[in-house]
Design a protein around this motif. Structure first.
Motif, PDB file in Angstrom:
ATOM      1  N   TYR A 168      -1.631   6.107  -2.779  1.00 39.97           N
ATOM      2  CA  TYR A 168      -1.426   6.236  -1.333  1.00 39.97           C
ATOM      3  C   TYR A 168      -0.281   7.221  -1.084  1.00 39.97           C
ATOM      4  O   TYR A 168       0.892   6.857  -1.002  1.00 39.97           O
ATOM      5  CB  TYR A 168      -1.164   4.866  -0.685  1.00 39.97           C
ATOM      6  N   ASN A 216      -5.965   6.112  13.759  1.00 46.55           N
ATOM      7  CA  ASN A 216      -6.724   4.888  14.070  1.00 46.55           C
ATOM      8  C   ASN A 216      -7.500   5.016  15.385  1.00 46.55           C
ATOM      9  O   ASN A 216      -8.414   4.252  15.642  1.00 46.55           O
ATOM     10  CB  ASN A 216      -5.803   3.662  14.162  1.00 46.55           C
ATOM     11  N   SER A 218      -9.762   5.893   9.930  1.00 48.14           N
ATOM     12  CA  SER A 218      -8.508   6.604   9.731  1.00 48.14           C
ATOM     13  C   SER A 218      -8.834   8.101   9.727  1.00 48.14           C
ATOM     14  O   SER A 218      -9.194   8.665   8.695  1.00 48.14           O
ATOM     15  CB  SER A 218      -7.872   6.155   8.411  1.00 48.14           C
ATOM     16  N   THR A 255      -5.518  -2.403  -1.315  1.00 46.33           N
ATOM     17  CA  THR A 255      -6.204  -2.052  -0.064  1.00 46.33           C
ATOM     18  C   THR A 255      -7.381  -3.000   0.193  1.00 46.33           C
ATOM     19  O   THR A 255      -7.640  -3.390   1.340  1.00 46.33           O
ATOM     20  CB  THR A 255      -6.680  -0.586  -0.104  1.00 46.33           C
ATOM     21  N   ILE A 268       0.848  -1.202   0.000  1.00 48.43           N
ATOM     22  CA  ILE A 268       0.000   0.000   0.000  1.00 48.43           C
ATOM     23  C   ILE A 268       0.881   1.248   0.000  1.00 48.43           C
ATOM     24  O   ILE A 268       0.630   2.209  -0.740  1.00 48.43           O
ATOM     25  CB  ILE A 268      -0.943   0.005   1.230  1.00 48.43           C
ATOM     26  N   GLU A 299     -11.890  -0.426  10.171  1.00 43.75           N
ATOM     27  CA  GLU A 299     -10.910   0.626  10.454  1.00 43.75           C
ATOM     28  C   GLU A 299     -11.507   2.012  10.333  1.00 43.75           C
ATOM     29  O   GLU A 299     -12.357   2.262   9.475  1.00 43.75           O
ATOM     30  CB  GLU A 299      -9.715   0.526   9.487  1.00 43.75           C
ATOM     31  N   MET A 306     -13.330   1.992   6.815  1.00 36.82           N
ATOM     32  CA  MET A 306     -13.234   0.779   5.996  1.00 36.82           C
ATOM     33  C   MET A 306     -14.186  -0.260   6.576  1.00 36.82           C
ATOM     34  O   MET A 306     -14.248  -0.453   7.798  1.00 36.82           O
ATOM     35  CB  MET A 306     -11.814   0.213   5.989  1.00 36.82           C
ATOM     36  N   TYR A 313      -7.687   4.957  -0.529  1.00 35.37           N
ATOM     37  CA  TYR A 313      -8.198   3.753   0.153  1.00 35.37           C
ATOM     38  C   TYR A 313      -9.001   2.865  -0.799  1.00 35.37           C
ATOM     39  O   TYR A 313      -9.619   1.884  -0.361  1.00 35.37           O
ATOM     40  CB  TYR A 313      -9.024   4.166   1.378  1.00 35.37           C
ATOM     41  N   SER A 339       0.669   8.780  10.633  1.00 33.78           N
ATOM     42  CA  SER A 339      -0.724   9.101  10.993  1.00 33.78           C
ATOM     43  C   SER A 339      -1.435   7.906  11.610  1.00 33.78           C
ATOM     44  O   SER A 339      -2.652   7.763  11.478  1.00 33.78           O
ATOM     45  CB  SER A 339      -1.523   9.621   9.790  1.00 33.78           C
ATOM     46  N   THR A 340      -0.673   7.052  12.289  1.00 34.87           N
ATOM     47  CA  THR A 340      -1.300   5.949  13.017  1.00 34.87           C
ATOM     48  C   THR A 340      -2.213   6.488  14.111  1.00 34.87           C
ATOM     49  O   THR A 340      -3.172   5.826  14.514  1.00 34.87           O
ATOM     50  CB  THR A 340      -0.206   5.020  13.596  1.00 34.87           C
TER      51      THR A 340
HETATM   52  C1  AVJ Z   1      -1.302   2.707   9.205  1.00 38.81           C
HETATM   53  C2  AVJ Z   1      -3.368   3.443  10.099  1.00 38.81           C
HETATM   54  C3  AVJ Z   1      -1.924   4.993   9.058  1.00 38.81           C
HETATM   55  O1  AVJ Z   1      -4.957   4.712   8.034  1.00 38.81           O
HETATM   56  O2  AVJ Z   1      -3.846   5.106   6.217  1.00 38.81           O
HETATM   57  C4  AVJ Z   1      -3.831   2.111   4.873  1.00 38.81           C
HETATM   58  C5  AVJ Z   1      -3.646   2.039   7.449  1.00 38.81           C
HETATM   59  N1  AVJ Z   1      -5.520   1.347   5.940  1.00 38.81           N
HETATM   60  N2  AVJ Z   1      -4.774   1.775   3.982  1.00 38.81           N
HETATM   61  C6  AVJ Z   1      -4.031   4.482   7.250  1.00 38.81           C
HETATM   62  C7  AVJ Z   1      -4.299   1.835   6.116  1.00 38.81           C
HETATM   63  C8  AVJ Z   1      -5.789   1.298   4.632  1.00 38.81           C
HETATM   64  C9  AVJ Z   1      -3.016   3.389   7.630  1.00 38.81           C
HETATM   65  N3  AVJ Z   1      -2.426   3.621   8.984  1.00 38.81           N
END
Ligand code: AVJ
Length: 307
Positions: free
Chosen positions: A44, A154, A269, A200, A38, A267, A239, A193, A150-151
């Motif tokens: 991305y 989450n 984000s 993804t 990704i 998820e 997601m 995404y 940018s974790t």
């Molecule tokens: C690792 C949480 C920052 O949110 O962009 C990437 C994970 N999920 N594509 C994000 C993610 C789908 C990513 N993080």
């Protein structure tokens, strides 16, 4: 241990309404491999944009960190980003990566020790979303936290503030260097995404594939849609895995009926504004320093002083 937690959390997700599960379960070996792919995708933008920001501003960051700093990384991700800091900083004393995967930590530690012979690398196996103790400080240098990618996005806003409060306490007298993805044209977010190659989608669906591998579930991946969209009201990408048909899933002897169109939320984000992120940091006890962005204002990196 992780397997038990995964079984428990997936059972709770299947029984719950709305159904949701933590994105931490994406990252088995296959999920980590898909995430690395990704990061290389044309759509991305976060990874390459953040690396550019770090490269362009590493000198200023090094001046703020001072001599003999120690870097505490929350989650030992790719070595590429921290390597930029270790190269730019003035004789960094120590690197403390915190990660739940001991194996991943050992591998990264070995690579960095070979590359930076003077550096004391001390991996910490632990969950940085919980309260956590670090080894005592070694030298007189500042303790600099590093949380890229940018974790932080989450977490829910409340969880993000709670995490930042704990980080501020751990980093007292030092600072946190934090990467935060920015709000922008929703079409750009959507594409990031919903990539054309479907990486993804495979990453999202791997959650079910992992359950089949580890928990003996019978998910048929083709019976689910990868569905990712930008929720502008909540400033977040969501997601989901949406069922294409009515189906029955078995987990631990329990049967769960999933109706056509029902979703498993996998998820969030969250996206930020520079000012919004700084206000959140202030609430958590930080004093914001410089914030760096790229010319297109896609991504931001923040220096947050921990008084
Ligand atoms: C690792 C949480 C920052 O949110 O962009 C990437 C994970 N999920 N594509 C994000 C993610 C789908 C990513 N993080």
């Amino acid at each position: 241990m992780t397997r038990d937690a995964f079984a428990r959390d997936l059972a709770a997700a299947l029984a719950g309404r709305p159904r949701s599960i933590s994105p931490k379960y994406f990252y088995d070996a296959e999920g980590s491999r898909l995430f690395d792919r990704i990061c290389e995708l044309p759509e991305y933008y976060p990874t390459r944009t953040e690396i550019g920001i770090l490269q362009r501003n590493a000198g200023e960051m090094a001046a703020l960190a001072g001599e003999g700093a120690e870097i505490v990384e929350f989650g030992a991700g790719s070595l590429r980003k921290v390597r930029l800091l270790l190269q730019a900083f003035d004789r960094p004393a120590r690197y403390l990566p915190i990660d739940i995967s001991g194996e991943h930590l050992r591998d990264s530690a070995a690579i960095l020790r070979a590359q930076f012979p003077g550096l004391d690398v001390q991996p910490v196996v632990g969950d940085y979303t919980q309260a956590l103790a670090l080894p005592d400080r070694a030298g007189r240098g500042k303790r600099i936290g590093f949380f890229p990618g940018s974790t932080l996005g989450n977490f829910t806003p409340d969880e993000a503030v709670a995490f930042l409060e704990r980080a501020a306490a751990l980093l007292q007298g030092g600072a946190l260097l934090l990467g935060a993805d920015l709000v922008k044209d929703p079409h750009v977010l959507h594409a990031a995404y919903n990539d054309a190659q479907g990486v993804t989608a495979a990453f999202n669906l791997n959650l079910l594939a992992r359950a089949n591998r580890e928990l003996g579930t019978n998910f048929v991946l083709s019976r689910f849609h990868h569905y990712a969209f930008y929720n502008a009201a909540l400033q977040r990408i969501e997601m989901h895995l949406v069922s294409r048909e009515r189906q029955v899933v078995t987990l631990g002897g329990e049967r769960y009926v999933v109706e056509e169109g029902e979703s498993l939320h996998t998820e969030n984000s969250y996206k930020f504004t520079v000012d919004g992120l700084r206000a959140m940091a202030v609430r958590a006890g930080f004093r914001p320093g410089p914030a760096w962005t790229d010319p297109e204002r896609l991504f931001s990196v923040h220096w947050l002083h921990a008084p």
